[in-house]
Scaffold this motif. Structure first.
Motif, PDB file in Angstrom:
ATOM      1  N   ALA A 191       1.155  -1.113  -0.151  1.00  0.00           N
ATOM      2  CA  ALA A 191       0.349  -0.262   0.155  1.00  0.00           C
ATOM      3  C   ALA A 191       0.796   1.286   0.465  1.00  0.00           C
ATOM      4  O   ALA A 191       0.688   2.162  -1.048  1.00  0.00           O
ATOM      5  N   LEU A 192       1.722   1.104   0.919  1.00  0.00           N
ATOM      6  CA  LEU A 192       2.600   2.548   0.595  1.00  0.00           C
ATOM      7  C   LEU A 192       3.473   2.741  -1.089  1.00  0.00           C
ATOM      8  O   LEU A 192       3.603   3.719  -1.714  1.00  0.00           O
ATOM      9  N   ASP A 193       3.652   1.025  -1.746  1.00  0.00           N
ATOM     10  CA  ASP A 193       4.705   1.200  -2.897  1.00  0.00           C
ATOM     11  C   ASP A 193       3.030   2.219  -3.883  1.00  0.00           C
ATOM     12  O   ASP A 193       3.979   2.294  -4.426  1.00  0.00           O
ATOM     13  N   ALA A 194       2.296   2.179  -3.485  1.00  0.00           N
ATOM     14  CA  ALA A 194       1.652   2.141  -3.905  1.00  0.00           C
ATOM     15  C   ALA A 194       0.384   3.504  -4.166  1.00  0.00           C
ATOM     16  O   ALA A 194      -0.017   3.874  -4.727  1.00  0.00           O
ATOM     17  N   ALA A 195       0.827   3.725  -3.202  1.00  0.00           N
ATOM     18  CA  ALA A 195       1.088   6.029  -2.813  1.00  0.00           C
ATOM     19  C   ALA A 195       1.013   6.603  -3.707  1.00  0.00           C
ATOM     20  O   ALA A 195       2.370   6.256  -3.872  1.00  0.00           O
ATOM     21  N   PRO A 196       0.735   7.732  -3.807  1.00  0.00           N
ATOM     22  CA  PRO A 196       1.400   8.855  -4.617  1.00  0.00           C
ATOM     23  C   PRO A 196       2.526   9.451  -3.575  1.00  0.00           C
ATOM     24  O   PRO A 196       2.380   9.827  -2.756  1.00  0.00           O
ATOM     25  N   ARG A 197       3.137   9.016  -4.301  1.00  0.00           N
ATOM     26  CA  ARG A 197       4.788   9.384  -4.105  1.00  0.00           C
ATOM     27  C   ARG A 197       5.160  10.829  -3.465  1.00  0.00           C
ATOM     28  O   ARG A 197       4.346  11.960  -4.452  1.00  0.00           O
ATOM     29  N   ILE A 198       5.771  11.447  -2.926  1.00  0.00           N
ATOM     30  CA  ILE A 198       6.135  13.340  -3.148  1.00  0.00           C
ATOM     31  C   ILE A 198       6.894  13.748  -3.333  1.00  0.00           C
ATOM     32  O   ILE A 198       8.622  12.758  -3.749  1.00  0.00           O
ATOM     33  N   THR A 199       7.326  14.918  -4.451  1.00  0.00           N
ATOM     34  CA  THR A 199       8.716  15.108  -4.957  1.00  0.00           C
ATOM     35  C   THR A 199       9.425  16.515  -4.297  1.00  0.00           C
ATOM     36  O   THR A 199       8.699  16.893  -3.173  1.00  0.00           O
ATOM     37  N   ALA A 200      10.545  16.279  -4.512  1.00  0.00           N
ATOM     38  CA  ALA A 200      10.918  17.551  -3.309  1.00  0.00           C
ATOM     39  C   ALA A 200      10.915  18.940  -4.173  1.00  0.00           C
ATOM     40  O   ALA A 200      11.342  18.524  -5.740  1.00  0.00           O
ATOM     41  N   ASP A 201      11.750  20.231  -3.904  1.00  0.00           N
ATOM     42  CA  ASP A 201      11.357  21.482  -4.900  1.00  0.00           C
ATOM     43  C   ASP A 201      13.645  21.072  -4.794  1.00  0.00           C
ATOM     44  O   ASP A 201      13.849  21.937  -3.761  1.00  0.00           O
ATOM     45  N   PRO A 202      14.090  21.243  -5.363  1.00  0.00           N
ATOM     46  CA  PRO A 202      15.541  21.258  -5.772  1.00  0.00           C
ATOM     47  C   PRO A 202      16.139  22.491  -4.918  1.00  0.00           C
ATOM     48  O   PRO A 202      16.839  22.115  -4.702  1.00  0.00           O
ATOM     49  N   THR A 203      15.714  23.444  -5.323  1.00  0.00           N
ATOM     50  CA  THR A 203      16.468  24.981  -4.471  1.00  0.00           C
ATOM     51  C   THR A 203      15.979  24.830  -2.994  1.00  0.00           C
ATOM     52  O   THR A 203      16.818  25.323  -1.942  1.00  0.00           O
ATOM     53  N   ALA A 204      14.751  24.121  -2.675  1.00  0.00           N
ATOM     54  CA  ALA A 204      15.038  23.525  -0.544  1.00  0.00           C
ATOM     55  C   ALA A 204      15.932  23.047  -0.582  1.00  0.00           C
ATOM     56  O   ALA A 204      16.834  22.784   0.681  1.00  0.00           O
ATOM     57  N   VAL A 205      15.828  21.514  -1.501  1.00  0.00           N
ATOM     58  CA  VAL A 205      16.712  20.777  -0.956  1.00  0.00           C
ATOM     59  C   VAL A 205      18.492  21.123  -1.477  1.00  0.00           C
ATOM     60  O   VAL A 205      18.937  21.136  -0.250  1.00  0.00           O
ATOM     61  N   SER A 206      18.944  22.234  -1.948  1.00  0.00           N
ATOM     62  CA  SER A 206      20.035  22.624  -2.041  1.00  0.00           C
ATOM     63  C   SER A 206      20.293  23.764  -0.625  1.00  0.00           C
ATOM     64  O   SER A 206      21.412  23.420  -0.406  1.00  0.00           O
ATOM     65  N   TYR A 207      19.142  24.442  -0.792  1.00  0.00           N
ATOM     66  CA  TYR A 207      19.183  24.987   0.555  1.00  0.00           C
ATOM     67  C   TYR A 207      19.860  24.844   1.554  1.00  0.00           C
ATOM     68  O   TYR A 207      20.676  24.994   2.563  1.00  0.00           O
ATOM     69  N   MET A 208      18.916  23.026   2.021  1.00  0.00           N
ATOM     70  CA  MET A 208      19.215  22.307   3.100  1.00  0.00           C
ATOM     71  C   MET A 208      20.459  21.223   3.755  1.00  0.00           C
ATOM     72  O   MET A 208      21.227  21.542   3.826  1.00  0.00           O
ATOM     73  N   SER A 209      21.005  21.437   2.125  1.00  0.00           N
ATOM     74  CA  SER A 209      22.067  20.700   2.015  1.00  0.00           C
ATOM     75  C   SER A 209      23.057  21.832   2.088  1.00  0.00           C
ATOM     76  O   SER A 209      23.814  21.363   3.000  1.00  0.00           O
ATOM     77  N   ARG A 210      23.347  23.318   2.420  1.00  0.00           N
ATOM     78  CA  ARG A 210      24.071  24.132   2.480  1.00  0.00           C
ATOM     79  C   ARG A 210      23.722  24.411   3.965  1.00  0.00           C
ATOM     80  O   ARG A 210      24.905  24.771   4.539  1.00  0.00           O
ATOM     81  N   ASN A 211      22.708  23.971   4.535  1.00  0.00           N
ATOM     82  CA  ASN A 211      21.739  24.712   5.930  1.00  0.00           C
ATOM     83  C   ASN A 211      21.269  23.632   6.515  1.00  0.00           C
ATOM     84  O   ASN A 211      20.576  23.725   7.015  1.00  0.00           O
ATOM     85  N   ILE A 212      21.868  22.355   6.708  1.00  0.00           N
ATOM     86  CA  ILE A 212      22.899  21.712   6.768  1.00  0.00           C
ATOM     87  C   ILE A 212      23.644  20.592   6.394  1.00  0.00           C
ATOM     88  O   ILE A 212      22.904  20.083   7.493  1.00  0.00           O
TER      89      ILE A 212
END
Length: 481
Positions: A345-366
């Motif tokens: 059921a978890l596999d079949a549920a719609p998945r969530i994508t990230a916003d690349p700019t937000a991932v980049s921000y969190m990669s920097r901080n930290i």
């Protein structure tokens, strides 16, 4: 794409103030600890002579940095030349946020008695302020040096989100420090932390509230986050009433490695006491749900979007590597269900994508590379329900991949709770680091040696360093080298 739940404010140490006689006892103990530390840590007579030239009397200094962040400094008359820069944990919005320079009053008093200067700032605001915290802590160090002169040794240390900030200072500004002590920190880094939090609330919504549209990411405001938390918490409470629901709660808890022992005031459940383990996890998930969503909303404002994803995540694989796997399988067997169906059921549920700019921000901080340049000691309780101990394994792998494992020592305290260290356990970590800085060699960092040292420094408490190796972190994330 690399693959990982919310920063959690440090919990108080287990030695709480419960009355006049207990408080008086601990104040006396703090003085005793300080006397022992003074003899143990200052080294040969005269080793603090240069430091003593800087200050003839004890100094307590409070001020404000250019961005409005308060800072505080305490320098004893017998300053030994070492300054400890303390980074505090997450402070939710609308909470008091004074400048702090130690993890507890007891630790500060003991270290002052022993001759240590201690400094720290409040950061410019509450919430997820890692980006601002690092420069504020460096600015506080600059203020200290301008007023008191250069320190003989500079050590960064911190708890919870402050442990993450400490690790960030050690990796990115190693030239300013001689070493670091990270306590109960988010050593998995920001991206991994928020990914791991998403996994649990995704499982709760999918399995306990099927059909729910409660948003888990891209939360526009705190009201929306609180409404989602209320809906998921209600589903959690309803599920706890049935065997099927309890099994599913255990599965959701296993995806973030929520421990079976979560409260230091309660006894540790036996290894096969799955009912107590599940009940403990159920109770702590109330806090986890609310903090994951409300603190995520604050972090998303800083990041400019959603920093988490679960596209491509294999939840069956995460469960297979979880220390909670046997508990989940047993509770599912009792309920008459198979975990395979819920994993599907978890596999079949719609998945969530990230916003690349937000991932980049969190990669920097930290997020981390593991590229230490100075020695670091990291300590964690094994029953930490808010920053599970497997975060330490994530950082150990990063340091190994960077070839910096010789600079890292990790130790574990057999106790439940978040940041529930005794004063002696914390000071033993500082003492151990100082030995490494002074000699270039690590002393014995095994649990017996650390407990002996903690008992010497803090004879009034029971210390619980233990042999322990964390399981793998569910979804580690490392910056490229």
């Amino acid at each position: 794409m690399p693959r990982n739940a919310s920063p959690f404010r440090r919990a108080p140490a287990p030695r709480t103030r419960r009355g006049r006689s207990r408080l008086t006892k601990h104040r006396r103990a703090a003085t005793t600890v300080g006397v022992v530390l003074l003899a143990a840590l200052l080294g040969p007579a005269g080793s603090a002579e240069a430091a003593l030239e800087h200050t003839a009397a004890a100094s307590h200094v409070e001020g404000v940095l250019p961005d409005g962040s308060p800072y505080v400094m305490d320098v004893p008359a017998n300053w030994n030349g070492t300054v400890l820069l303390y980074s505090h944990g997450y402070v939710p919005d609308n909470s008091s946020n004074p400048a702090r320079n130690a993890p507890s009053d007891y630790a500060r008093d003991a270290l002052l008695e022993a001759g240590y200067a201690q400094i720290g700032s409040s950061y410019p605001e509450t919430g997820w302020v890692v980006e601002q915290a690092l420069p504020d802590q460096l600015a506080t160090l600059d203020k200290f040096q301008a007023r008191f002169g250069p320190a003989r040794r500079t050590i960064a240390w911190g708890t919870s989100m402050g442990g993450m900030i400490t690790t960030g200072l050690a990796e990115r500004f190693g030239g300013r420090f001689d070493g670091a002590v990270a306590m109960c920190g988010l050593e998995q880094g920001a991206v991994a932390n928020y990914n791991n939090g998403l996994d649990t609330i995704f499982a709760i919504r999918t399995l306990l509230a099927p059909g729910s549209t409660a948003p888990l990411v891209r939360l526009p405001d705190q009201a929306t986050a609180l409404a989602s938390a209320a809906e998921l918490t209600a589903a959690l409470d309803a599920a706890q009433a049935t065997a099927q629901g309890r099994a599913r709660i255990a599965l959701a808890a296993a995806l973030r490695n929520t421990p079976a022992w979560t409260n230091p005031a309660q006894p540790e459940p036996d290894a096969d006491d799955y009912d107590t383990a599940q009940r403990n996890q159920f109770e702590i998930l109330h806090q986890v749900i609310t903090q994951t969503l409300t603190w995520r909303q604050d972090a998303e404002e800083h990041a400019g979007g959603n920093m988490s994803w679960n596209t491509g995540v294999d939840y069956a694989r995460i469960l297979a590597h979880s220390p909670n796997r046997q508990e989940v399988e047993e509770l599912y067997a009792r309920s008459g269900m198979s975990p395979r169906n819920d994993l599907a059921a978890l596999d079949a549920a719609p998945r969530i994508t990230a916003d690349p700019t937000a991932v980049s921000y969190m990669s920097r901080n930290i997020s981390f590379t593991g590229r230490l340049t100075k020695p670091m000691v990291s300590i964690h309780t094994i029953g930490d329900p808010l920053v599970p101990v497997q975060a330490e394994q994530a950082y150990a792998e990063a340091a190994r991949d960077a070839g910096r494992s010789p600079l890292l020592r990790q130790a574990y305290v057999h106790r439940a709770g978040h940041c529930t260290f005794t004063t002696g356990e914390m000071l033993a970590a500082v003492r151990t680091l100082e030995h490494r800085i002074g000699t270039g060699q690590w002393p014995d960092t095994g649990p017996a040696a650390l407990n002996r040292l903690a008992a010497e420094l803090d004879p009034t408490a029971i210390h619980a360093y233990a042999t322990y190796r964390p399981d793998p972190y569910p979804r580690p994330f490392q910056l490229p080298l």
